[in-house]
Write a protein that holds these residues in place. Structure first.
Motif, PDB file in Angstrom:
ATOM      1  N   LEU A 158      32.547  25.497 -44.465  1.00  0.00           N
ATOM      2  CA  LEU A 158      33.765  26.203 -44.135  1.00  0.00           C
ATOM      3  C   LEU A 158      33.542  26.762 -42.482  1.00  0.00           C
ATOM      4  N   GLN A 159      32.461  26.618 -41.973  1.00  0.00           N
ATOM      5  CA  GLN A 159      32.350  27.001 -40.646  1.00  0.00           C
ATOM      6  C   GLN A 159      33.022  25.948 -39.814  1.00  0.00           C
ATOM      7  N   TYR A 160      32.702  24.321 -40.101  1.00  0.00           N
ATOM      8  CA  TYR A 160      33.269  23.379 -39.328  1.00  0.00           C
ATOM      9  C   TYR A 160      34.184  23.108 -39.569  1.00  0.00           C
ATOM     10  N   PHE A 161      35.099  23.418 -40.790  1.00  0.00           N
ATOM     11  CA  PHE A 161      36.421  23.383 -41.080  1.00  0.00           C
ATOM     12  C   PHE A 161      37.319  24.186 -40.438  1.00  0.00           C
ATOM     13  N   SER A 162      36.744  25.664 -40.114  1.00  0.00           N
ATOM     14  CA  SER A 162      37.544  26.515 -39.564  1.00  0.00           C
ATOM     15  C   SER A 162      37.464  26.400 -37.797  1.00  0.00           C
ATOM     16  N   ALA A 163      36.376  25.569 -37.564  1.00  0.00           N
ATOM     17  CA  ALA A 163      36.089  25.463 -35.963  1.00  0.00           C
ATOM     18  C   ALA A 163      36.813  24.249 -35.358  1.00  0.00           C
ATOM     19  N   GLU A 164      36.783  23.089 -36.089  1.00  0.00           N
ATOM     20  CA  GLU A 164      37.147  21.881 -35.606  1.00  0.00           C
ATOM     21  C   GLU A 164      38.340  21.275 -36.517  1.00  0.00           C
ATOM     22  N   ALA A 165      39.222  20.408 -36.089  1.00  0.00           N
ATOM     23  CA  ALA A 165      40.426  19.566 -36.637  1.00  0.00           C
ATOM     24  C   ALA A 165      39.731  18.286 -37.081  1.00  0.00           C
ATOM     25  N   PHE A 166      39.850  17.850 -38.343  1.00  0.00           N
ATOM     26  CA  PHE A 166      39.386  16.670 -38.798  1.00  0.00           C
ATOM     27  C   PHE A 166      40.605  15.790 -39.366  1.00  0.00           C
ATOM     28  N   ASP A 167      40.610  14.549 -39.574  1.00  0.00           N
ATOM     29  CA  ASP A 167      41.334  13.597 -40.174  1.00  0.00           C
ATOM     30  C   ASP A 167      41.047  13.418 -41.536  1.00  0.00           C
ATOM     31  N   LEU A 168      39.915  13.791 -41.930  1.00  0.00           N
ATOM     32  CA  LEU A 168      39.548  13.544 -43.380  1.00  0.00           C
ATOM     33  C   LEU A 168      38.370  14.193 -43.865  1.00  0.00           C
ATOM     34  N   ILE A 169      38.140  14.584 -45.115  1.00  0.00           N
ATOM     35  CA  ILE A 169      36.926  15.434 -45.523  1.00  0.00           C
ATOM     36  C   ILE A 169      36.405  14.534 -46.649  1.00  0.00           C
ATOM     37  N   LEU A 170      35.106  14.108 -46.616  1.00  0.00           N
ATOM     38  CA  LEU A 170      34.588  13.571 -47.841  1.00  0.00           C
ATOM     39  C   LEU A 170      33.569  14.895 -48.184  1.00  0.00           C
ATOM     40  N   LEU A 171      33.844  15.019 -49.747  1.00  0.00           N
ATOM     41  CA  LEU A 171      33.282  16.166 -50.342  1.00  0.00           C
ATOM     42  C   LEU A 171      32.544  16.092 -51.674  1.00  0.00           C
ATOM     43  N   ASP A 172      31.233  16.351 -51.611  1.00  0.00           N
ATOM     44  CA  ASP A 172      30.691  16.363 -52.747  1.00  0.00           C
ATOM     45  C   ASP A 172      30.797  17.616 -53.518  1.00  0.00           C
ATOM     46  N   LEU A 173      30.839  17.660 -54.691  1.00  0.00           N
ATOM     47  CA  LEU A 173      31.327  18.998 -55.784  1.00  0.00           C
ATOM     48  C   LEU A 173      30.152  19.854 -55.883  1.00  0.00           C
ATOM     49  N   MET A 174      28.970  19.360 -55.995  1.00  0.00           N
ATOM     50  CA  MET A 174      27.872  19.966 -56.113  1.00  0.00           C
ATOM     51  C   MET A 174      26.904  20.355 -54.808  1.00  0.00           C
ATOM     52  N   LEU A 175      27.245  21.747 -54.485  1.00  0.00           N
ATOM     53  CA  LEU A 175      26.620  22.279 -53.116  1.00  0.00           C
ATOM     54  C   LEU A 175      25.891  23.473 -53.306  1.00  0.00           C
ATOM     55  N   PRO A 176      24.919  23.545 -52.643  1.00  0.00           N
ATOM     56  CA  PRO A 176      24.408  25.265 -52.453  1.00  0.00           C
ATOM     57  C   PRO A 176      25.113  25.978 -51.492  1.00  0.00           C
TER      58      PRO A 176
END
Length: 232
Positions: free
Chosen positions: A39-57
């Motif tokens: 959440l912190q990175y997404f809110s602070a920077e612009a990205f072209d794609l997100i690779l996302l694992d579903l099971m996260l702490p």
């Protein structure tokens, strides 16, 4: 500038392996190992794609995906050990663009990443083209690509020169054009002070697009200088 990827994966070994592969392909990679960091990175920077694992702490991958979709149309590719059709449907239903099941090959992951970014860029270009080439001014709609003009949903038949003159003003709405500039831009020839050519075309254009050609609102005369697009 290289395309930027936000890699959200709590498994350090997998994260490092994916990061290494993506960097070999020329991508910039930012790693997040839990939901809060993502959440912190997404809110602070612009990205072209997100690779996302579903099971996260520290946060659920689905919740993060839902947050992303409320803010952006960035492509999201889910990486997960969950491979049931239910999980796929939930993930894609929340707005994921693609789904790859662990374990996966780096070749397949790379292909999917490139395809997702390519689709997103092509979509962005098509939207940008649609927005910038169809312009509404007052009662007039101008399709710059297809050389079409309508006024109050009725076709306005312009000659090629009349359209090019109108297009020139629309493309630079705040600029004042002299008769010499108009002639050189539309006729592609040197201007020899033959004002009659400009005057005739301007009069005919105004007769077709203005409500009152004697009191033009779309193409205004700037006395002693030239012409400019009116304000609406």
């Amino acid at each position: 500038m290289p395309n930027s990827i936000l890699l959200v994966e709590d498994d350090l070994e997998i994260s490092e392996m994916v990061k290494s592969q993506m960097m070999k392909e020329g991508f910039k990679v930012i790693q997040a190992f839990d939901g809060e960091a993502a959440l912190q990175y997404f809110s602070a920077e612009a990205f072209d794609l997100i690779l996302l694992d579903l099971m996260l702490p520290k946060g659920n991958g689905m919740d993060f995906l839902q947050f992303v979709r409320e803010q952006s149309v960035i492509p999201v590719l889910i990486m997960s050990a969950k491979d049931s059709e239910v999980d796929k449907a939930i993930g894609l239903g929340l707005g994921a663009d693609d789904y790859i099941t662990k374990p996966f090959s780096m070749i397949e992951l790379t292909a999917r990443v490139k395809a997702a970014i390519r689709r997103a860029k092509n979509y962005s270009k098509s939207v940008e083209k649609e927005v910038t080439t169809i312009i509404n001014i007052g009662k007039i709609t101008v399709d710059l690509d297809n050389y079409l003009v309508t006024k109050e949903n009725r076709d306005v038949k312009l000659t090629s020169k009349e359209f090019l003159i109108l297009k020139m003003f629309i493309s630079s709405p705040n600029r004042v054009f002299t008769k010499e500039q108009i002639y050189q831009s539309v006729w592609k020839e040197d201007y020899y002070r033959d004002e009659n050519v400009i005057n005739v075309h301007m009069r005919r254009l105004r007769e077709k697009i203005e409500d009152d050609p004697s009191n033009p609102q779309y193409i205004k005369t700037i006395w002693g200088i030239g012409y400019k697009l009116g304000e609406f």
